[in-house]
Design a protein around this motif. Structure first.
Motif, PDB file in Angstrom:
ATOM      1  N   ARG A  77       0.840  -1.193   0.000  1.00  0.00           N
ATOM      2  CA  ARG A  77       0.000   0.000   0.000  1.00  0.00           C
ATOM      3  C   ARG A  77       0.884   1.255   0.000  1.00  0.00           C
ATOM      4  O   ARG A  77       1.974   1.273   0.563  1.00  0.00           O
ATOM      5  CB  ARG A  77      -0.890  -0.012   1.253  1.00  0.00           C
ATOM      6  CG  ARG A  77      -1.601   1.310   1.536  1.00  0.00           C
ATOM      7  CD  ARG A  77      -2.511   1.191   2.730  1.00  0.00           C
ATOM      8  NE  ARG A  77      -3.038   2.502   3.124  1.00  0.00           N
ATOM      9  CZ  ARG A  77      -4.182   2.687   3.767  1.00  0.00           C
ATOM     10  NH1 ARG A  77      -4.925   1.645   4.088  1.00  0.00           N
ATOM     11  NH2 ARG A  77      -4.585   3.894   4.092  1.00  0.00           N
ATOM     12  N   THR A  78       0.391   2.316  -0.618  1.00  0.00           N
ATOM     13  CA  THR A  78       1.149   3.571  -0.648  1.00  0.00           C
ATOM     14  C   THR A  78       1.252   4.156   0.755  1.00  0.00           C
ATOM     15  O   THR A  78       0.247   4.350   1.441  1.00  0.00           O
ATOM     16  CB  THR A  78       0.483   4.582  -1.588  1.00  0.00           C
ATOM     17  OG1 THR A  78       0.509   4.060  -2.919  1.00  0.00           O
ATOM     18  CG2 THR A  78       1.214   5.918  -1.554  1.00  0.00           C
ATOM     19  N   ARG A  79       2.462   4.414   1.167  1.00  0.00           N
ATOM     20  CA  ARG A  79       2.727   5.083   2.448  1.00  0.00           C
ATOM     21  C   ARG A  79       3.741   6.188   2.176  1.00  0.00           C
ATOM     22  O   ARG A  79       4.953   5.981   2.316  1.00  0.00           O
ATOM     23  CB  ARG A  79       3.268   4.091   3.483  1.00  0.00           C
ATOM     24  CG  ARG A  79       2.344   2.921   3.767  1.00  0.00           C
ATOM     25  CD  ARG A  79       2.951   1.924   4.747  1.00  0.00           C
ATOM     26  NE  ARG A  79       2.084   0.757   4.881  1.00  0.00           N
ATOM     27  CZ  ARG A  79       2.163  -0.320   4.095  1.00  0.00           C
ATOM     28  NH1 ARG A  79       3.085  -0.383   3.140  1.00  0.00           N
ATOM     29  NH2 ARG A  79       1.339  -1.331   4.272  1.00  0.00           N
ATOM     30  N   ARG A  80       3.268   7.356   1.787  1.00  0.00           N
ATOM     31  CA  ARG A  80       4.202   8.443   1.493  1.00  0.00           C
ATOM     32  C   ARG A  80       4.986   8.828   2.736  1.00  0.00           C
ATOM     33  O   ARG A  80       6.202   8.953   2.709  1.00  0.00           O
ATOM     34  CB  ARG A  80       3.435   9.642   0.930  1.00  0.00           C
ATOM     35  CG  ARG A  80       2.832   9.412  -0.452  1.00  0.00           C
ATOM     36  CD  ARG A  80       1.891  10.543  -0.825  1.00  0.00           C
ATOM     37  NE  ARG A  80       0.714  10.577   0.052  1.00  0.00           N
ATOM     38  CZ  ARG A  80      -0.246  11.499  -0.007  1.00  0.00           C
ATOM     39  NH1 ARG A  80      -0.143  12.501  -0.888  1.00  0.00           N
ATOM     40  NH2 ARG A  80      -1.285  11.442   0.802  1.00  0.00           N
ATOM     41  N   ILE A  82       5.091   7.821   7.009  1.00  0.00           N
ATOM     42  CA  ILE A  82       4.622   7.138   8.219  1.00  0.00           C
ATOM     43  C   ILE A  82       4.926   8.059   9.394  1.00  0.00           C
ATOM     44  O   ILE A  82       6.079   8.419   9.643  1.00  0.00           O
ATOM     45  CB  ILE A  82       5.321   5.781   8.407  1.00  0.00           C
ATOM     46  CG1 ILE A  82       5.013   4.845   7.232  1.00  0.00           C
ATOM     47  CG2 ILE A  82       4.893   5.141   9.723  1.00  0.00           C
ATOM     48  CD1 ILE A  82       5.786   3.536   7.265  1.00  0.00           C
ATOM     49  N   ASP A 113       0.089   8.930   5.264  1.00  0.00           N
ATOM     50  CA  ASP A 113      -0.850   7.865   4.904  1.00  0.00           C
ATOM     51  C   ASP A 113      -0.973   6.812   5.992  1.00  0.00           C
ATOM     52  O   ASP A 113      -1.926   6.025   5.989  1.00  0.00           O
ATOM     53  CB  ASP A 113      -0.398   7.177   3.606  1.00  0.00           C
ATOM     54  CG  ASP A 113      -0.413   8.123   2.413  1.00  0.00           C
ATOM     55  OD1 ASP A 113      -1.430   8.813   2.218  1.00  0.00           O
ATOM     56  OD2 ASP A 113       0.604   8.182   1.693  1.00  0.00           O
ATOM     57  N   THR A 114      -0.004   6.783   6.914  1.00  0.00           N
ATOM     58  CA  THR A 114       0.036   5.731   7.921  1.00  0.00           C
ATOM     59  C   THR A 114       0.455   6.310   9.265  1.00  0.00           C
ATOM     60  O   THR A 114       1.367   7.140   9.336  1.00  0.00           O
ATOM     61  CB  THR A 114       1.018   4.618   7.505  1.00  0.00           C
ATOM     62  OG1 THR A 114       0.602   4.059   6.260  1.00  0.00           O
ATOM     63  CG2 THR A 114       1.074   3.508   8.545  1.00  0.00           C
ATOM     64  N   GLU A 167      -4.047   4.449   7.416  1.00  0.00           N
ATOM     65  CA  GLU A 167      -3.649   3.148   7.935  1.00  0.00           C
ATOM     66  C   GLU A 167      -3.067   3.338   9.337  1.00  0.00           C
ATOM     67  O   GLU A 167      -2.374   4.318   9.602  1.00  0.00           O
ATOM     68  CB  GLU A 167      -2.605   2.544   6.996  1.00  0.00           C
ATOM     69  CG  GLU A 167      -2.164   1.139   7.340  1.00  0.00           C
ATOM     70  CD  GLU A 167      -1.049   0.668   6.412  1.00  0.00           C
ATOM     71  OE1 GLU A 167      -1.090  -0.507   5.993  1.00  0.00           O
ATOM     72  OE2 GLU A 167      -0.133   1.474   6.112  1.00  0.00           O
ATOM     73  N   TYR A 348      11.559   1.522   4.434  1.00  0.00           N
ATOM     74  CA  TYR A 348      11.404   2.939   4.775  1.00  0.00           C
ATOM     75  C   TYR A 348      12.571   3.375   5.660  1.00  0.00           C
ATOM     76  O   TYR A 348      12.964   2.651   6.574  1.00  0.00           O
ATOM     77  CB  TYR A 348      10.085   3.177   5.523  1.00  0.00           C
ATOM     78  CG  TYR A 348       8.865   2.772   4.733  1.00  0.00           C
ATOM     79  CD1 TYR A 348       8.122   3.711   4.032  1.00  0.00           C
ATOM     80  CD2 TYR A 348       8.471   1.432   4.677  1.00  0.00           C
ATOM     81  CE1 TYR A 348       7.008   3.336   3.297  1.00  0.00           C
ATOM     82  CE2 TYR A 348       7.362   1.041   3.936  1.00  0.00           C
ATOM     83  CZ  TYR A 348       6.635   1.995   3.246  1.00  0.00           C
ATOM     84  OH  TYR A 348       5.549   1.611   2.509  1.00  0.00           O
ATOM     85  N   GLY A 384       8.937   5.053   0.895  1.00  0.00           N
ATOM     86  CA  GLY A 384       8.297   6.202   1.524  1.00  0.00           C
ATOM     87  C   GLY A 384       9.223   6.712   2.610  1.00  0.00           C
ATOM     88  O   GLY A 384      10.391   6.329   2.690  1.00  0.00           O
ATOM     89  N   TYR A 386       9.666   7.516   6.832  1.00  0.00           N
ATOM     90  CA  TYR A 386       9.241   7.259   8.211  1.00  0.00           C
ATOM     91  C   TYR A 386       9.895   8.333   9.080  1.00  0.00           C
ATOM     92  O   TYR A 386      11.118   8.491   9.052  1.00  0.00           O
ATOM     93  CB  TYR A 386       9.711   5.856   8.584  1.00  0.00           C
ATOM     94  CG  TYR A 386       9.464   5.347   9.988  1.00  0.00           C
ATOM     95  CD1 TYR A 386       8.520   4.342  10.221  1.00  0.00           C
ATOM     96  CD2 TYR A 386      10.233   5.775  11.063  1.00  0.00           C
ATOM     97  CE1 TYR A 386       8.338   3.801  11.488  1.00  0.00           C
ATOM     98  CE2 TYR A 386      10.053   5.247  12.344  1.00  0.00           C
ATOM     99  CZ  TYR A 386       9.107   4.258  12.549  1.00  0.00           C
ATOM    100  OH  TYR A 386       8.931   3.713  13.801  1.00  0.00           O
TER     101      TYR A 386
END
Length: 546
Positions: A77-80, A82, A113-114, A167, A348, A384, A386
């Protein structure tokens, strides 16, 4: 160069201290790792009795094999960005709205996104309503009021994130030892069972945190397993994070100067396997997968020496998301990206606050420095970004770091390294041998004698083809005084003579001289120089009109 305010103002190194209160009794016998229920928990516990993990879910009839397939998809899933929240937003707010506005609600619509939400004060002492751990929330705190209202901070966070298509993972700090310096955060089991700890106040390990749990003890591993299982059974999380960086002190052998034994490595791998199996079984029961993320040192060899066999865990598909870095970065980001490609997991970089001292830290905590670190990571092929220990939801970085194209038009401050190598040595004797990146900072300066040259490498996410035409690139060398006999080359391109300004020699760099990725910087001191020159820092500034 114009700088935005330091990100340091948004970093909380220790968070807001909670007054730990023990609401449950810790069992002494091995295999009985759960803390007993306290009166405040009983109503909610009775309403939410868990169902043991099974092979099929009640709705779709899904199996563990189905979960293994579904998490292969879900992990990508896309997580630009965290966003990691240490849970210290649970203390001072007076209402649910204040709690969410403090760090979370303003992030809606950003690149986040997360959400990784941690509730650990120290291992076995948590701010959510766990059935398997002691409660760290004192009466009068928001975390305590949530439980009185029949919910808790983790449940509120999960509901908010899902309502806003974010998420959400619960993050377990696998051996958090903030209780080393703050006894109010220390769970009762550590006082009652000192034999389960790495050390004592009189016999401290190399990493100093004698309150670290000893994962060679079956009781400790069972305790951790039950804490994780309880979350997987009772909360609608999308995944769990096993944050091994908090803190890197798991077994006595490496903690006192050696490397982990085969028995110690096997013990931790057994725990990770149990958690993976349980998460897949619980995912099948509820009908959707529970992902497992891990935050780890970015060196297979360094991790294994500590007792963390990341390579085996990757080979056995025990994790879905790999987060690398923390207290230190040991290898170029491409090293970890390569592992992700080999084993089919997204990777990440953990962009933590700088632990340098004084001005060296401040320079690395600006928004421009975070932009540079993100640009470097995107260029290396990361999935992405973090971000750790930055909590201000109004910080501009949440709307910048997740878009590599947007970053290209923004000012940045690149450095050879953003963290020191100190922690590599602190947690593992001889840990510096695992450092595979160049280092240049006040702790590890560049020293030149007359008539000599030396070189370093700096990773950059920009080059002449991506920078705006109006962008300026300045290379800065921190020195004690003007050095007229100093010459500099960037990727073999000779720079014009530099000018001394406020403790720095500054050189204009043609954008065409830069390459995306590693850039070689060679510095030479003329034979007729008056004496030794020490370059205590190097900064590459990309200045864009914003």
């Amino acid at each position: 160069m114009k700088h935005h305010p330091s990100v340091a103002g948004a970093v909380m190194l220790c968070g807001l201290t909670a007054v730990a209160i023990a609401l449950g009794a810790t069992a002494a016998a091995e295999g009985n790792a759960e803390a007993g229920p306290a009166p405040l928990w009983k109503a909610q516990w009775q309403l939410q009795k868990p169902t043991a993990g099974v092979d099929t879910g009640p709705d779709g009839g899904k199996t563990v094999a189905d979960m293994q397939k579904e998490r292969q998809r879900a992990r990508w899933r896309t997580r630009r960005i965290i966003f990691t929240n240490d849970g210290d937003d649970s203390w001072r707010p007076e209402t649910k709205e204040e709690f969410l506005n403090l760090r979370t609600a303003p992030l809606v619509g950003s690149h986040v996104d997360t959400m990784f939400y941690a509730t650990t004060q120290s291992l076995g002492n948590h701010s959510h309503n766990s059935r398997a751990a002691e409660l760290s929330a004192a009466p009068g705190t928001m975390a305590h009021r949530f439980i009185e209202q029949g919910t808790d901070n983790l449940e509120v966070m999960v509901e908010f994130c899902h309502e806003n298509d974010i998420e959400v993972f619960w993050s377990l700090r696998m051996n958090d030892t903030h209780d080393y310096s703050n006894e109010t955060m220390r769970p009762r089991w550590k006082s009652e069972h000192p034999e389960y700890l790495i050390g004592t106040p009189e016999k401290k390990p190399r990493c100093y945190t004698w309150t670290s749990a000893d994962f060679a003890q079956p009781w400790v591993r069972t305790k951790v397993f039950r804490i994780v299982r309880d979350v997987c059974e009772r909360y609608d999380v999308d995944g769990i994070e096993l944050d091994f960086f908090r803190h890197l002190c798991y077994f006595k052998t490496p903690s006192y100067g050696g490397v982990a034994t085969d028995e110690e490595i096997a013990a931790m791998t057994d725990l990770v396997r149990r958690i993976r199996t349980m998460a897949d079984e619980e995912g099948a029961r509820r009908g959707r997968p529970i992902l497992i993320a891990m935050r780890m040192p970015d060196s297979l060899e360094y991790a294994r020496a500590l007792g963390l066999d990341l390579q085996t865990w990757l080979e056995e598909d025990l994790l879905d998301i790999l987060v690398v870095g923390g207290y230190m970065q040991l290898n170029p980001w491409e090293y970890s990206v390569g592992l992700g490609k080999k084993y089919g997991v997204p990777v990440y970089p953990s962009l933590d606050e700088s632990r340098h001292k004084g001005d060296a830290m401040k320079r690395r905590m600006t928004l421009e420095a975070y932009r540079a670190r993100a640009a470097e990571a995107w260029e290396a092929g990361m999935s992405g970004i973090y971000v750790f220990n930055v909590f201000n939801p109004l910080n501009p970085l949440w709307n910048e770091l997740g878009d590599p194209e947007k970053l290209r038009g923004l000012s940045k401050s690149y450095f050879v390294n953003y963290r020191t190598v100190h922690h590599a040595k602190q947690y593992l004797a001889g840990g510096e041998q695992y450092v595979g990146i160049p280092v240049l900072d006040p702790v590890s300066p560049m020293v030149l004698e007359p008539g000599t040259s030396t070189a370093t490498r700096i990773n950059v996410g920009d080059d002449g083809s991506t920078l705006p035409l109006t962008a300026r690139v300045i290379l800065r060398l921190e020195v004690a005084e003007a050095v007229p006999g100093l010459t500099v080359r960037v990727n073999a391109h000779a720079l014009e003579a530099g000018a001394f300004d406020g403790g720095w020699m500054e050189y204009t760099v043609p954008a065409s001289a830069l390459v995306r990725g590693g850039n070689d910087i060679a510095v030479s001191l003329g034979a007729d120089a008056a004496g030794t020159v020490t370059v205590s820092d190097l900064q590459l500034c990309v200045e864009c009109e914003e």
